[in-house]
Write an enzyme that holds these catalytic residues in place. Sequence first.
Site, PDB file in Angstrom:
ATOM      1  N   THR A 164       0.478  -1.326   0.510  1.00  0.00           N
ATOM      2  CA  THR A 164       0.591  -0.155  -0.468  1.00  0.00           C
ATOM      3  C   THR A 164       0.915   1.245  -0.106  1.00  0.00           C
ATOM      4  O   THR A 164       0.025   1.777  -0.851  1.00  0.00           O
ATOM      5  CB  THR A 164      -0.907   0.086   0.666  1.00  0.00           C
ATOM      6  OG1 THR A 164      -2.246  -0.644   0.466  1.00  0.00           O
ATOM      7  CG2 THR A 164      -1.389   1.213   1.413  1.00  0.00           C
TER       8      THR A 164
ATOM      9  N   ASN B  74       5.709  -1.073   3.252  1.00  0.00           N
ATOM     10  CA  ASN B  74       4.878   0.082   4.642  1.00  0.00           C
ATOM     11  C   ASN B  74       5.809  -0.393   6.067  1.00  0.00           C
ATOM     12  O   ASN B  74       5.391   0.781   6.491  1.00  0.00           O
ATOM     13  CB  ASN B  74       3.886  -1.297   4.583  1.00  0.00           C
ATOM     14  CG  ASN B  74       2.167  -1.592   3.905  1.00  0.00           C
ATOM     15  OD1 ASN B  74       2.626  -0.306   2.835  1.00  0.00           O
ATOM     16  ND2 ASN B  74       1.468  -2.161   3.764  1.00  0.00           N
TER      17      ASN B  74
HETATM   18 ZN   LIG Z   1      -3.221  -1.070   0.161  1.00  0.00          ZN
END
Ligand SMILES: [Zn+2]
Length: 540
Positions: free
Chosen positions: A73, A94
């Site tokens: 993400t 992340n």
């Molecule tokens: Zn994501």
Amino acid sequence: MRKFLLAAAAALLASHAAAQSPPPPKLLVVISVDQFSANLFDEYRAQFTGGLAELASGTWFRNGFQSHALTETCPGHSTILTGDHPARTGIIGNTWIDQSIAREDKTVYCAEDERAPDTSSAHYKVSPEHLLVPTLGDLMKSRWPSSRNVAVSGKDRAAVMMSGHNADQRWYWDGKQFTTDLTGAPVPQVVPKVNAAIAAALAQPRPALEPLPYCQTKARAVPVEGGGTPVGAGRFARSAGDAAALRASPEMDGDTLALSAALVDEMQLGRRATPDVLSVSLSATDYVGHTYGTEGEEMCLQLTELDREIGDFLSVLDSRGIDYAVALTADHGGKDIPERERLAGVADAARVDAALNSRVMGPKLTARLGIQGPGLLGDSSFGDIYIDRRLSAADRKRLLDAAVAAYRAQPQVEAVFTAAEIAATPKPTSPPTEWSLIERVRESYYPGRSGDFFVVLKKDVTPIADTSHGFVATHGSVWDYDRRVPILFWRQGFRGATVTTPVDTVDIMPTLAALIGLPLASGSVDGHCLEGTPAFCPDR
Ligand SMILES: [Zn+2]
């Protein structure tokens, strides 16, 4: 006669020029749908009748790529509005491990300031500190100080990476309410109102959603290995006060878009001389994917609601008469649970062998080599893995050689690259469909943050062995099911085409910059302005 022809030609040229350069839009809306793979968009395109169908009537790039290796993400969101791959944004994952920091917890969260006292990577101070490049909003505010740069998301890291270092408002869901890391900015009146409305809704139980016939065909409970409960036939019924169930449901995106629309009104976005940018990252598709996989009734209901909710949001913008443009993409793709994939004929789909985790592999190797300690740092079976720097240089070298050989010998491992091999690889310049594995890893590599070696699992291996904590499916790999994402550009009155040429999410920022007439220095970003969109690209 000649004079008449010249006048006609001049008029034609003038009208052509006018057609080529309509005034720039006053509001850029950039939507990231978390974990919205191109596979899912392709599968559901014919079902969309709301906002997603409308946006696809602009330019639909079917083969967009989050082209780097570690498709998580934070890196994914860092590419969308900077125009740069993670190798330049510095957001390689992340989290990563930094053994040089003073804090006891050497794991660093991508959107934190680890220098803040009494913090850890789990209890952190939200900050854009680690993002090494400006966002589109940052550059807009440098050129036009009265432009506003606003972000709303279900996740702090998404809002931080899309808005960057100079945001006017940044709101993200903290598990209970929308909150912000910006201390100097006045709190808009709508924020406590929206939070109160969400709290009131959460206090009530939510009945199951009523699926359309298309979604009913997907309703089939599938057992999950690794201790998890069966998935595939859920309809998002929620008990009163269950905030985790709210987050992994269409409610989360509805709330995020409600706050976004309220901020548009209160801040009067898109209604002044200089353009504004509103970044919206919709997190529910990701939580639904992790919790239920991507091919069950749950995802079908989620995408049905997402289509409707985005349509409702666009209707609000339309009703205000705002001249806006939209770009929509995803931070990464995703993949279904291996148990259901095998039922669908993907014979090699499997869960990862728990023995590949660095916490298991490290002590095995150090015991064999007669080295003290865990040896390998981190808690992962793939991606960046780190050698303990407290070891002597000689032991680090022995351990690195042994670890690379041990991972390469595992049947679920496709490749292992050392940091030296990755660093020696030039940045790829070909289309993202043609990148070798090490070129993908090269664009996820940043010295000082990246590991000592990088493990690539074989295609169709899901890196979740234990499903008992609620996550059954994931993303993060170098493979195209995780890299390929839709990229849509839309503007009122513009009708584009469906394009299959591969493009990259780093192309979104320079395209939007061209759309609003924001000049970029040549070579200042990795991406390129995309032709065939509402933007008119400057000559390269
Ligand atoms: Zn994501």
